[in-house]
Design a protein around this motif. Structure first.
Motif, PDB file in Angstrom:
ATOM      1  N   ASP A 103     108.298  78.492  23.712  1.00 22.15           N
ATOM      2  CA  ASP A 103     108.523  78.999  22.354  1.00 22.15           C
ATOM      3  C   ASP A 103     107.317  79.781  21.847  1.00 22.15           C
ATOM      4  OD1 ASP A 103     111.032  77.837  22.360  1.00 22.15           O
ATOM      5  OD2 ASP A 103     110.423  76.084  21.175  1.00 22.15           O
ATOM      6  N   TYR A 104     106.134  79.269  22.117  1.00 19.42           N
ATOM      7  CA  TYR A 104     104.895  79.916  21.675  1.00 19.42           C
ATOM      8  C   TYR A 104     104.737  81.295  22.315  1.00 19.42           C
ATOM      9  CZ  TYR A 104      99.878  80.612  20.930  1.00 19.42           C
ATOM     10  OH  TYR A 104      98.645  81.126  20.591  1.00 19.42           O
ATOM     11  N   VAL A 105     104.964  81.369  23.612  1.00 20.50           N
ATOM     12  CA  VAL A 105     104.820  82.637  24.331  1.00 20.50           C
ATOM     13  C   VAL A 105     105.889  83.632  23.882  1.00 20.50           C
ATOM     14  CG1 VAL A 105     104.931  83.734  26.607  1.00 20.50           C
ATOM     15  CG2 VAL A 105     103.649  81.600  26.305  1.00 20.50           C
ATOM     16  N   LYS A 106     107.120  83.175  23.742  1.00 25.48           N
ATOM     17  CA  LYS A 106     108.190  84.067  23.300  1.00 25.48           C
ATOM     18  C   LYS A 106     107.954  84.574  21.883  1.00 25.48           C
ATOM     19  CE  LYS A 106     112.433  82.836  24.233  1.00 25.48           C
ATOM     20  NZ  LYS A 106     113.650  82.046  24.466  1.00 25.48           N
ATOM     21  N   ALA A 107     107.394  83.740  21.023  1.00 23.61           N
ATOM     22  CA  ALA A 107     107.152  84.127  19.634  1.00 23.61           C
ATOM     23  C   ALA A 107     106.132  85.254  19.528  1.00 23.61           C
ATOM     24  CB  ALA A 107     106.683  82.922  18.822  1.00 23.61           C
ATOM     25  N   ALA A 108     105.266  85.388  20.523  1.00 22.37           N
ATOM     26  CA  ALA A 108     104.265  86.461  20.509  1.00 22.37           C
ATOM     27  C   ALA A 108     104.917  87.836  20.671  1.00 22.37           C
ATOM     28  CB  ALA A 108     103.226  86.240  21.609  1.00 22.37           C
ATOM     29  N   GLU A 109     106.119  87.865  21.250  1.00 25.64           N
ATOM     30  CA  GLU A 109     106.845  89.116  21.483  1.00 25.64           C
ATOM     31  C   GLU A 109     105.940  90.183  22.115  1.00 25.64           C
ATOM     32  OE1 GLU A 109     108.671  90.183  17.754  1.00 25.64           O
ATOM     33  OE2 GLU A 109     110.179  88.605  17.956  1.00 25.64           O
ATOM     34  N   ASN A 110     105.260  89.766  23.189  1.00 27.12           N
ATOM     35  CA  ASN A 110     104.303  90.641  23.852  1.00 27.12           C
ATOM     36  C   ASN A 110     104.444  90.432  25.350  1.00 27.12           C
ATOM     37  OD1 ASN A 110     101.753  91.384  25.150  1.00 27.12           O
ATOM     38  ND2 ASN A 110     100.986  91.729  23.070  1.00 27.12           N
ATOM     39  N   ASN A 111     104.911  91.463  26.067  1.00 28.88           N
ATOM     40  CA  ASN A 111     105.151  91.324  27.504  1.00 28.88           C
ATOM     41  C   ASN A 111     103.890  91.058  28.307  1.00 28.88           C
ATOM     42  OD1 ASN A 111     107.933  91.525  27.397  1.00 28.88           O
ATOM     43  ND2 ASN A 111     107.917  93.748  27.581  1.00 28.88           N
ATOM     44  N   GLU A 112     102.770  91.634  27.890  1.00 30.06           N
ATOM     45  CA  GLU A 112     101.518  91.356  28.600  1.00 30.06           C
ATOM     46  C   GLU A 112     101.109  89.892  28.430  1.00 30.06           C
ATOM     47  OE1 GLU A 112      98.584  95.018  29.078  1.00 30.06           O
ATOM     48  OE2 GLU A 112      99.012  94.588  26.962  1.00 30.06           O
ATOM     49  N   PHE A 113     101.324  89.358  27.253  1.00 32.64           N
ATOM     50  CA  PHE A 113     101.032  87.952  26.998  1.00 32.64           C
ATOM     51  C   PHE A 113     101.945  87.074  27.855  1.00 32.64           C
ATOM     52  CE2 PHE A 113     101.288  84.126  24.151  1.00 32.64           C
ATOM     53  CZ  PHE A 113      99.961  83.750  24.260  1.00 32.64           C
ATOM     54  N   LEU A 114     103.214  87.427  27.918  1.00 31.40           N
ATOM     55  CA  LEU A 114     104.159  86.702  28.770  1.00 31.40           C
ATOM     56  C   LEU A 114     103.720  86.766  30.228  1.00 31.40           C
ATOM     57  CD1 LEU A 114     106.841  85.195  29.262  1.00 31.40           C
ATOM     58  CD2 LEU A 114     107.971  87.429  29.281  1.00 31.40           C
ATOM     59  N   ASP A 115     103.312  87.941  30.681  1.00 29.95           N
ATOM     60  CA  ASP A 115     102.849  88.084  32.062  1.00 29.95           C
ATOM     61  C   ASP A 115     101.642  87.197  32.337  1.00 29.95           C
ATOM     62  OD1 ASP A 115     104.839  89.909  32.616  1.00 29.95           O
ATOM     63  OD2 ASP A 115     103.536  91.661  32.429  1.00 29.95           O
ATOM     64  N   LEU A 116     100.716  87.154  31.386  1.00 31.29           N
ATOM     65  CA  LEU A 116      99.516  86.352  31.551  1.00 31.29           C
ATOM     66  C   LEU A 116      99.853  84.857  31.634  1.00 31.29           C
ATOM     67  CD1 LEU A 116      96.429  86.195  31.723  1.00 31.29           C
ATOM     68  CD2 LEU A 116      96.372  86.253  29.222  1.00 31.29           C
ATOM     69  N   CYS A 117     100.854  84.435  30.903  1.00 35.99           N
ATOM     70  CA  CYS A 117     101.236  83.024  30.863  1.00 35.99           C
ATOM     71  C   CYS A 117     102.285  82.650  31.905  1.00 35.99           C
ATOM     72  CB  CYS A 117     101.756  82.674  29.470  1.00 35.99           C
ATOM     73  SG  CYS A 117     100.520  82.831  28.168  1.00 35.99           S
ATOM     74  N   GLU A 159     101.711  65.176  34.911  1.00 37.86           N
ATOM     75  CA  GLU A 159     101.232  65.121  33.526  1.00 37.86           C
ATOM     76  C   GLU A 159      99.924  65.886  33.366  1.00 37.86           C
ATOM     77  OE1 GLU A 159     102.426  61.152  31.119  1.00 37.86           O
ATOM     78  OE2 GLU A 159     101.164  60.843  32.875  1.00 37.86           O
ATOM     79  N   ALA A 160      99.013  65.694  34.306  1.00 35.64           N
ATOM     80  CA  ALA A 160      97.720  66.381  34.240  1.00 35.64           C
ATOM     81  C   ALA A 160      97.904  67.889  34.356  1.00 35.64           C
ATOM     82  CB  ALA A 160      96.792  65.860  35.342  1.00 35.64           C
ATOM     83  N   GLU A 161      98.771  68.313  35.243  1.00 33.57           N
ATOM     84  CA  GLU A 161      99.012  69.742  35.432  1.00 33.57           C
ATOM     85  C   GLU A 161      99.677  70.369  34.206  1.00 33.57           C
ATOM     86  OE1 GLU A 161      98.185  71.906  38.066  1.00 33.57           O
ATOM     87  OE2 GLU A 161      96.887  70.223  38.539  1.00 33.57           O
ATOM     88  N   VAL A 162     100.672  69.704  33.679  1.00 35.92           N
ATOM     89  CA  VAL A 162     101.372  70.224  32.498  1.00 35.92           C
ATOM     90  C   VAL A 162     100.415  70.294  31.311  1.00 35.92           C
ATOM     91  CG1 VAL A 162     103.190  69.715  30.808  1.00 35.92           C
ATOM     92  CG2 VAL A 162     103.694  69.637  33.255  1.00 35.92           C
ATOM     93  N   MET A 163      99.596  69.273  31.136  1.00 34.47           N
ATOM     94  CA  MET A 163      98.625  69.270  30.045  1.00 34.47           C
ATOM     95  C   MET A 163      97.640  70.428  30.197  1.00 34.47           C
ATOM     96  SD  MET A 163      97.513  68.007  27.239  1.00 34.47           S
ATOM     97  CE  MET A 163      98.155  66.365  27.038  1.00 34.47           C
ATOM     98  N   LYS A 164      97.162  70.640  31.403  1.00 34.80           N
ATOM     99  CA  LYS A 164      96.218  71.729  31.666  1.00 34.80           C
ATOM    100  C   LYS A 164      96.833  73.079  31.282  1.00 34.80           C
ATOM    101  CE  LYS A 164      95.865  73.204  35.899  1.00 34.80           C
ATOM    102  NZ  LYS A 164      95.567  73.325  37.341  1.00 34.80           N
ATOM    103  N   HIS A 165      98.030  73.324  31.749  1.00 34.45           N
ATOM    104  CA  HIS A 165      98.677  74.610  31.467  1.00 34.45           C
ATOM    105  C   HIS A 165      99.057  74.740  29.998  1.00 34.45           C
ATOM    106  CE1 HIS A 165      98.520  75.678  35.601  1.00 34.45           C
ATOM    107  NE2 HIS A 165      99.354  74.730  35.990  1.00 34.45           N
ATOM    108  N   SER A 166      99.502  73.649  29.400  1.00 28.56           N
ATOM    109  CA  SER A 166      99.841  73.660  27.986  1.00 28.56           C
ATOM    110  C   SER A 166      98.610  73.996  27.143  1.00 28.56           C
ATOM    111  CB  SER A 166     100.405  72.299  27.566  1.00 28.56           C
ATOM    112  OG  SER A 166     100.596  72.252  26.168  1.00 28.56           O
ATOM    113  N   ASN A 167      97.494  73.357  27.440  1.00 32.47           N
ATOM    114  CA  ASN A 167      96.268  73.627  26.693  1.00 32.47           C
ATOM    115  C   ASN A 167      95.843  75.082  26.827  1.00 32.47           C
ATOM    116  OD1 ASN A 167      96.040  71.047  25.678  1.00 32.47           O
ATOM    117  ND2 ASN A 167      94.598  70.370  27.235  1.00 32.47           N
ATOM    118  N   PHE A 168      95.946  75.627  28.023  1.00 30.63           N
ATOM    119  CA  PHE A 168      95.576  77.019  28.232  1.00 30.63           C
ATOM    120  C   PHE A 168      96.447  77.933  27.374  1.00 30.63           C
ATOM    121  CE2 PHE A 168      95.938  81.159  30.174  1.00 30.63           C
ATOM    122  CZ  PHE A 168      94.616  81.487  30.449  1.00 30.63           C
ATOM    123  N   ILE A 169      97.752  77.772  27.505  1.00 26.58           N
ATOM    124  CA  ILE A 169      98.689  78.650  26.801  1.00 26.58           C
ATOM    125  C   ILE A 169      98.568  78.498  25.284  1.00 26.58           C
ATOM    126  CG2 ILE A 169     101.144  79.043  26.326  1.00 26.58           C
ATOM    127  CD1 ILE A 169     101.626  78.379  29.343  1.00 26.58           C
TER     128      ILE A 169
END
Length: 135
Positions: free
Chosen positions: A57-71, A111-121
């Motif tokens: 939801d956070y990435v989609k709300a940015a409405e930015n394809n470069e941001f989506l690509d990065l994430c 859990e550790a992996e999801v948390m890591k990626h969630s924190n980054f995004i």
């Protein structure tokens, strides 16, 4: 430009991530009953799923394809970890002797992996994209 196997998988999975295919699958898996001894694991997996859904939801709300690509790679890895955790819990509920330990061990890793990626995004903004580009 050459793309490796993992990047090709990300490109193929991204439409399913952003259109809800994986979240629908997770919703179905979350709704399924599990054996009582796996209820705590199921609750932890649901919390992971919620982080994944919030990141989408956070990435989609940015409405930015470069941001989506990065994430995208991180979203892809979150999707895989969430789906695998739910499937292992389902299988452990059906056959604890065969899958019980694997579900417990995998959930700790996932859990550790999801948390890591969630924190980054969730700490990234579209304005930071330039910082991730080669000079």
């Amino acid at each position: 430009m050459y793309e490796g196997t993992t990047q090709l998988q990300v490109v193929a999975a991204l439409p399913h991530i952003t259109t809800g295919t994986y979240t629908s699958m997770l919703d179905e898996l979350e709704a399924a009953a599990v054996a009582p001894e796996f209820e705590a694991l199921k609750a932890r997996a649901k919390a992971m799923d919620d982080k994944f859904k919030a990141a989408i939801d956070y990435v989609k709300a940015a409405e930015n394809n470069e941001f989506l690509d990065l994430c995208s790679r991180r979203l892809y890895e979150m999707a895989g970890n969430c789906v695998m955790a739910q499937l292992l819990i389902r299988d452990a509920s059906a056959n604890a002797e065969l899958f019980g330990k694997s579900a417990k061990v995998y959930l700790n890793l996932a859990e550790a992996e999801v948390m890591k990626h969630s924190n980054f995004i969730m700490n990234l903004t579209a304005e930071q994209i330039a910082d991730y580009k080669k000079a």
